[in-house]
Design an enzyme around this catalytic site. Structure first.
Site, mmCIF file in Angstrom:
data_model
loop_
_atom_site.group_PDB
_atom_site.id
_atom_site.type_symbol
_atom_site.label_atom_id
_atom_site.label_comp_id
_atom_site.label_asym_id
_atom_site.label_seq_id
_atom_site.Cartn_x
_atom_site.Cartn_y
_atom_site.Cartn_z
ATOM 1 N N CYS A 1 0.821 -1.215 0.000
ATOM 2 C CA CYS A 1 0.000 0.000 0.000
ATOM 3 C C CYS A 1 0.860 1.273 0.000
ATOM 4 O O CYS A 1 1.988 1.260 0.479
ATOM 5 C CB CYS A 1 -0.875 0.024 1.238
ATOM 6 S SG CYS A 1 -1.937 -1.405 1.352
ATOM 7 N N ARG B 1 5.874 -0.431 -6.017
ATOM 8 C CA ARG B 1 5.725 -1.246 -4.814
ATOM 9 C C ARG B 1 4.691 -2.362 -4.996
ATOM 10 O O ARG B 1 4.623 -3.280 -4.192
ATOM 11 C CB ARG B 1 5.300 -0.363 -3.638
ATOM 12 C CG ARG B 1 6.300 0.721 -3.339
ATOM 13 C CD ARG B 1 5.734 1.702 -2.349
ATOM 14 N NE ARG B 1 5.457 1.050 -1.084
ATOM 15 C CZ ARG B 1 6.353 0.892 -0.128
ATOM 16 N NH1 ARG B 1 7.555 1.356 -0.285
ATOM 17 N NH2 ARG B 1 6.039 0.289 0.995
ATOM 18 N N TRP C 1 -2.972 -2.750 -1.675
ATOM 19 C CA TRP C 1 -2.503 -4.096 -1.968
ATOM 20 C C TRP C 1 -3.284 -4.997 -1.019
ATOM 21 O O TRP C 1 -3.054 -4.997 0.186
ATOM 22 C CB TRP C 1 -1.007 -4.139 -1.716
ATOM 23 C CG TRP C 1 -0.350 -5.360 -2.213
ATOM 24 C CD1 TRP C 1 -0.025 -5.651 -3.507
ATOM 25 C CD2 TRP C 1 0.072 -6.462 -1.429
ATOM 26 N NE1 TRP C 1 0.567 -6.871 -3.566
ATOM 27 C CE2 TRP C 1 0.652 -7.394 -2.317
ATOM 28 C CE3 TRP C 1 0.040 -6.768 -0.083
ATOM 29 C CZ2 TRP C 1 1.164 -8.603 -1.899
ATOM 30 C CZ3 TRP C 1 0.564 -7.973 0.333
ATOM 31 C CH2 TRP C 1 1.117 -8.868 -0.569
ATOM 32 N N ASN D 1 -2.449 2.733 5.609
ATOM 33 C CA ASN D 1 -1.508 1.627 5.363
ATOM 34 C C ASN D 1 -1.358 0.876 6.674
ATOM 35 O O ASN D 1 -1.315 1.501 7.736
ATOM 36 C CB ASN D 1 -0.111 2.150 5.000
ATOM 37 C CG ASN D 1 -0.051 2.669 3.590
ATOM 38 O OD1 ASN D 1 -1.029 2.598 2.836
ATOM 39 N ND2 ASN D 1 1.094 3.211 3.219
ATOM 40 N N GLY D 2 -1.217 -0.437 6.606
ATOM 41 C CA GLY D 2 -1.005 -1.223 7.824
ATOM 42 C C GLY D 2 -2.196 -2.119 8.118
ATOM 43 O O GLY D 2 -2.983 -2.429 7.229
ATOM 44 N N GLU E 1 21.681 -21.616 0.123
ATOM 45 C CA GLU E 1 21.215 -20.274 -0.250
ATOM 46 C C GLU E 1 22.283 -19.222 0.079
ATOM 47 O O GLU E 1 22.507 -18.290 -0.696
ATOM 48 C CB GLU E 1 19.882 -19.984 0.462
ATOM 49 C CG GLU E 1 19.281 -18.601 0.232
ATOM 50 C CD GLU E 1 19.036 -18.229 -1.225
ATOM 51 O OE1 GLU E 1 19.103 -19.094 -2.113
ATOM 52 O OE2 GLU E 1 18.809 -17.035 -1.478
ATOM 53 N N LYS F 1 23.922 -16.790 -2.699
ATOM 54 C CA LYS F 1 23.941 -15.317 -2.597
ATOM 55 C C LYS F 1 25.351 -14.805 -2.865
ATOM 56 O O LYS F 1 25.550 -13.834 -3.593
ATOM 57 C CB LYS F 1 23.500 -14.836 -1.209
ATOM 58 C CG LYS F 1 22.033 -14.872 -0.868
ATOM 59 C CD LYS F 1 21.168 -13.958 -1.669
ATOM 60 C CE LYS F 1 20.595 -14.521 -2.855
ATOM 61 N NZ LYS F 1 19.820 -15.355 -3.383
ATOM 62 N N GLU G 1 26.362 -15.239 -6.572
ATOM 63 C CA GLU G 1 25.630 -14.361 -7.492
ATOM 64 C C GLU G 1 26.211 -12.956 -7.552
ATOM 65 O O GLU G 1 26.295 -12.367 -8.620
ATOM 66 C CB GLU G 1 24.156 -14.258 -7.058
ATOM 67 C CG GLU G 1 23.341 -15.480 -7.380
ATOM 68 C CD GLU G 1 21.902 -15.370 -6.879
ATOM 69 O OE1 GLU G 1 20.985 -15.753 -7.608
ATOM 70 O OE2 GLU G 1 21.692 -14.903 -5.733
ATOM 71 N N HIS H 1 33.407 -36.761 3.616
ATOM 72 C CA HIS H 1 33.340 -37.719 2.504
ATOM 73 C C HIS H 1 33.894 -37.121 1.213
ATOM 74 O O HIS H 1 33.417 -37.424 0.126
ATOM 75 C CB HIS H 1 31.894 -38.195 2.313
ATOM 76 C CG HIS H 1 31.368 -38.905 3.518
ATOM 77 N ND1 HIS H 1 31.840 -40.125 3.938
ATOM 78 C CD2 HIS H 1 30.441 -38.541 4.446
ATOM 79 C CE1 HIS H 1 31.209 -40.492 5.056
ATOM 80 N NE2 HIS H 1 30.358 -39.536 5.381
ATOM 81 N N LYS I 1 16.731 -11.284 -13.600
ATOM 82 C CA LYS I 1 15.776 -11.426 -12.496
ATOM 83 C C LYS I 1 14.721 -12.473 -12.834
ATOM 84 O O LYS I 1 14.324 -13.260 -11.986
ATOM 85 C CB LYS I 1 15.128 -10.064 -12.226
ATOM 86 C CG LYS I 1 14.160 -10.043 -11.073
ATOM 87 C CD LYS I 1 14.895 -10.015 -9.755
ATOM 88 C CE LYS I 1 13.978 -10.241 -8.571
ATOM 89 N NZ LYS I 1 14.683 -10.909 -7.470
HETATM 90 C C1 G6P Z 1 16.704 -16.408 -11.653
HETATM 91 C C2 G6P Z 1 16.993 -15.398 -10.569
HETATM 92 C C3 G6P Z 1 17.043 -16.093 -9.207
HETATM 93 C C4 G6P Z 1 15.770 -16.864 -8.961
HETATM 94 C C5 G6P Z 1 15.488 -17.851 -10.099
HETATM 95 C C6 G6P Z 1 14.093 -18.446 -9.989
HETATM 96 O O1 G6P Z 1 17.792 -17.251 -11.808
HETATM 97 O O2 G6P Z 1 18.200 -14.734 -10.803
HETATM 98 O O3 G6P Z 1 17.186 -15.128 -8.192
HETATM 99 O O4 G6P Z 1 15.852 -17.535 -7.752
HETATM 100 O O5 G6P Z 1 15.549 -17.193 -11.349
HETATM 101 O O6 G6P Z 1 13.171 -17.420 -10.162
HETATM 102 P P1 G6P Z 1 11.681 -17.449 -9.695
HETATM 103 O O7 G6P Z 1 11.110 -16.140 -10.167
HETATM 104 O O8 G6P Z 1 11.023 -18.623 -10.382
HETATM 105 O O9 G6P Z 1 11.676 -17.610 -8.225
#
Ligand code: G6P
Length: 595
Positions: free
Chosen positions: A2, A27, A75, A99-100, A471, A475, A478, A494, A590
Site C-alpha cells: 500500500c 511497490r 494491496w 496503510n497497515g 542459499e 547469494k 551471485e 566424505h 531477475k
Molecule cells: C533467476 C533469478 C534467481 C531466482 C530464479 C528463480 O535465476 O536470478 O534469483 O531464484 O531465477 O526465479 P523465480 O522467479 O522462479 O523464483
C-alpha cells in the site's frame, strides 16, 4: 504494497495526487483511489487495477482553488481487490486512507454495528472513518474525535483523514508504518515514502511512531526535526539504502508480517485462498522450482515431513522436465516462483497438470503465468523485489511453506492447540529475528574485509540449515563472483574436507536448537585441518576464527531466519567491497523466461 499520498494547497489536486501514486506504483498494488475536498464538496474516485484506470475514472474532474486531497494504492489484505475495498474509505462526510493493519477492527466493527453503522467494505480501514464520525457525536472538535479514534486502534498504521467539518486540514496518525509530511512552494504534501514528494516538497518531517494531529497551511514549521529532502528519485526509491538488495534485506521484517497477515493469528492458521478440502486425498508432495526458490522448497521438505508427516520430494524444474519422473494421482505438485514466469518451472507445472496432478503455486506475482496455470495459489506478498539476488522473496517463500506445513499438520490432527500456539509464537519470533540491528550490520561490514580472497567458501549446516547454507553460498556466488558451495556438514568428511587449508573459508551455521553438537563436531574436524572457520551462532565456539553472533533464540526456526539475514548481509558487504554492482550482477537476470 500500500501507498499513501496527500496534499493541501491551491494547485490542481487530482494531478498532484495521481502523480504521487505513480511514484509508488513500483511497490505493487491492485486498486487505487483519491478523494478531494474543495469548495465544501468531497469527491471520491476509486478503481481496480492500474492507476490509468483511476485516471480514466476521474475524467475531466478538476479542483481549482484551495483544497485538500488524499490518495492511496491498495494491496489487498482484508477483502478482495474491489472498488468497494479500495481506499479512500468513506463514511457520511469524511474519508480516510490507511496503510497497515488494524488488529482489533472486528471488535470495533461489531460495536459500531450495534450503534447502527452499516459497513460497505470488507476492510479493516473502514472502522477508522466510521469510529471518527461516531466519536464526533460526543464532541464538537474533529481533532478530539480523531485523537479518540486513534487511541482505540491496535496494530500498525499510517493514516490520513479528511472531513467536511474541517475543510482546511488533514488529520494524520502514524504507528509502525512510515508517513512523511513535506512542505514546498505550492503547499503541504504527505506520502508514505520519499518518492512522491520529490519535486514538490523541499522540507520534510519523517513522523515518529505515536504522532497524531492535523496539518494545515500554517503549522508545518511547528513539527520537530524538519529535514531537507534529497531531490534524487533513484535515491528515494532506495529509501537511502545503497542498493535495492540492501533495502530488501532490511524490509524482510515488514514483508513477513504482510505474509502472515490474515493467515496467522491467535485463533489459528487460515489459508483463505484454498478450499478447505484442497489437501484431501493428498499423500505426498513434489515441490518444483529454480534457484533461490528451489532452496526455499528444500527447506520446506524438512517442515512438511517433520510437522505434517507428509512425504515430500524437491526437484529442480529443468531436471524434472526431462527425467520421466513417476507421478502418482495422490501427489500434490507445488511450484515455487518469485516471478511466476520462470520458463522451466512453468513448463514443469504444465507437465504435472498433463499427468493429472493437483497443483499449487507459491508465488509473489498475482496473475503471473504460474499462478494462472495452478489449481490453487498462495501469494507470498513480498512486494516488488528489484535486486536480482533474491532475499525478501526467499524469506516469504519459507514463511508461506512453514504456514502451509502447520496448516496441513493441524488439519491432519497432528498438532494439538498448544503445539499450534507454539508454532504461531515461533513464526512471530522468527519474523522479529529478521530485523537488522545496526551493530550486526556494522560487524559484517568490518568482517567482510577478511573474506575477499581465498580459494573457496564452504557454507555448511545440517537439516533445514543445509538448504540455508546452499542459499548463503548462492547469494555470495551471485553477487561477489567468488566460488562458494553449500554442503551438509556431515558430508564434508566424505570428500570436500580434502580441500581444507587456511585459505578455505568455512561459514558454519551452528543453531543452538537443532543438532548443535553434531554440527560442532563436523566444524571441529575442519578446524583441526586448518580451515578458516567463521561460525554463525548464539553460542561461543572456541574453534572459530571469527564469530558472528545472532541473538539468543527460543527455537531453531528463529535461528534460521536470523542466520538468513546474516548470510545475505555478508554476501552484500563482500560484493560491495569487491566493487560489484550488487543489484545487477553480471550474467544474471531477475526473471528467466527461457529454458
Ligand atoms: C533467476 C533469478 C534467481 C531466482 C530464479 C528463480 O535465476 O536470478 O534469483 O531464484 O531465477 O526465479 P523465480 O522467479 O522462479 O523464483
Amino acid at each position: 504494497m500500500c501507498g499513501i499520498v496527500g496534499y493541501i494547497g491551491k494547485q490542481e489536486k487530482k494531478e498532484i495526487l495521481i502523480n504521487g501514486l505513480k511514484e509508488l506504483e513500483y511497490r505493487g498494488y491492485d486498486s487505487a483511489g483519491i478523494a478531494v475536498l474543495s469548495d465544501g464538496e468531497l469527491t471520491t474516485f476509486k478503481s481496480v487495477g492500474r492507476i490509468c484506470n483511476l485516471e480514466n475514472k476521474c475524467g475531466d474532474f478538476v479542483s481549482n482553488g484551495f483544497g485538500l486531497g488524499i490518495a492511496h494504492t491498495r494491496w489487498a489484505t482484508h477483502g478482495k481487490p474491489t472498488e468497494a475495498n479500495a481506499h479512500p474509505q468513506m463514511a457520511t462526510f469524511s474519508n480516510v486512507v490507511h496503510n497497515g493493519i488494524i488488529e482489533n477492527y472486528q471488535e470495533i466493527k461489531q460495536s459500531l454495528e450495534k450503534k447502527g453503522h452499516s459497513f460497505l467494505s470488507q476492510t479493516d480501514t473502514e472502522v477508522i472513518v466510521r469510529l471518527f464520525e461516531e466519536n464526533l457525536k460526543d464532541t464538537k472538535s474533529p481533532l478530539t474525535a480523531f485523537e479518540k479514534t486513534i487511541a482505540s486502534l491496535k496494530g500498525a498504521y499510517a493514516i490520513l483523514l479528511i472531513t467536511k467539518l474541517a475543510p482546511d486540514r488533514i488529520f494524520y496518525a502514524k504507528s509502525g508504518s512510515p508517513l512523511i509530511i513535506g512542505k514546498g512552494e505550492t503547499g503541504i504534501f504527505f506520502a508514505s515514502s520519499d518518492a512522491p514528494l520529490i519535486g514538490y516538497a523541499q522540507k520534510v518531517c519523517y513522523l515518529e511512531d505515536g504522532a497524531v494531529g492535523y496539518m494545515d497551511m500554517e503549522c508545518f514549521e511547528m513539527l520537530a526535526d524538519i529535514k531537507m529532502l534529497e531531490q534524487n528519485k533513484v535515491y528515494a526509491q532506495k529509501e537511502g539504502f545503497r542498493y535495492f538488495m540492501e533495502k530488501e534485506i532490511y524490509e524482510q521484517h515488514k514483508v513477513l508480517l504482510e505474509t502472515m497477515m490474515g493467515r496467522v493469528s491467535e485463533e489459528g492458521i487460515f489459508l483463505e485462498s484454498l478450499a478447505p478440502d484442497f489437501f484431501d486425498g493428498i499423500t505426498e508432495i513434489t515441490i518444483c522450482a529454480c534457484g533461490t526458490s528451489y532452496h526455499a522448497g528444500m527447506s520446506a521438505k524438512y517442515l512438511l515431513e517433520r510437522l505434517a508427516k507428509i512425504k515430500t520430494q524437491v526437484v529442480i524444474a529443468s531436471e524434472f522436465r526431462y527425467a520421466g519422473s513417476v507421478m502418482r494421482p495422490s501427489e500434490l505438485f507445488i511450484a515455487i516462483s518469485q516471478s511466476g514466469e520462470t520458463a522451466d518451472t512453468l513448463e514443469a507445472l504444465k507437465l504435472a497438470k498433463k499427468n493429472s496432478l493437483k497443483t499449487l503455486a507459491i508465488c509473489n506475482i498475482d496473475n503471473s503465468s504460474i499462478v494462472r496455470e495452478s489449481d490453487g495459489v498462495i501469494l507470498t506478498r513480498a512486494g516488488i523485489e528489484k535486486g536480482v539476488a533474491s532475499t525478501k522473496a526467499f524469506a516469504t517463500q519459507v514463511m508461506v511453506l512453514w504456514i502451509l506445513s502447520v496448516y496441513i499438520a493441524h488439519q491432519k490432527g497432528l498438532l494439538d492447540e498448544n503445539a499450534l500456539k507454539e508454532q504461531i509464537t515461533s513464526m512471530l519470533q522468527a519474523t522479529k529475528a529478521t530485523e537488522v540491528s545496526p551493530k550486526l550490520h556494522e560487524r559484517l561490514k568490518r568482517l567482510s574485509k577478511r573474506y575477499l580472497h581465498g580459494h573457496g567458501f564452504f557454507f555448511i549446516g545440517r537439516d533445514i540449515f543445509y538448504p540455508l547454507a546452499l542459499e548463503g553460498a548462492l547469494k555470495l556466488k551471485e553477487i561477489s563472483y567468488l566460488h562458494a558451495e553449500g554442503y551438509p556438514s556431515g558430508e564434508m568428511k566424505h570428500g570436500p574436507i580434502a580441500l581444507a587449508d587456511s585459505l578455505l573459508f568455512t561459514l558454519a551455521l551452528l543453531p543452538k536448537h537443532l543438532l548443535y553438537d553434531k554440527i560442532k563436531s563436523n566444524v571441529e574436524e575442519l578446524s583441526a585441518r586448518d580451515a578458516t572457520i567463521c561460525a554463525i551462532s548464539s553460542e561461543d565456539f572456541e574453534s572459530a576464527d571469527d564469530m558472528i553472533y545472532i541473538k539468543p533464540a527460543s527455537d531453531y526456526m528463529e535461528e534460521f531466519f536470523a542466520m538468513m539475514v546474516v548470510l545475505q548481509l555478508l554476501a552484500l558487504e563482500i560484493a560491495i567491497k569487491l566493487g560489484n554492482d550488487v543489484d545487477m550482477p553480471r550474467n544474471l537476470a531477475k526473471s528467466v523466461t527461457v529454458e
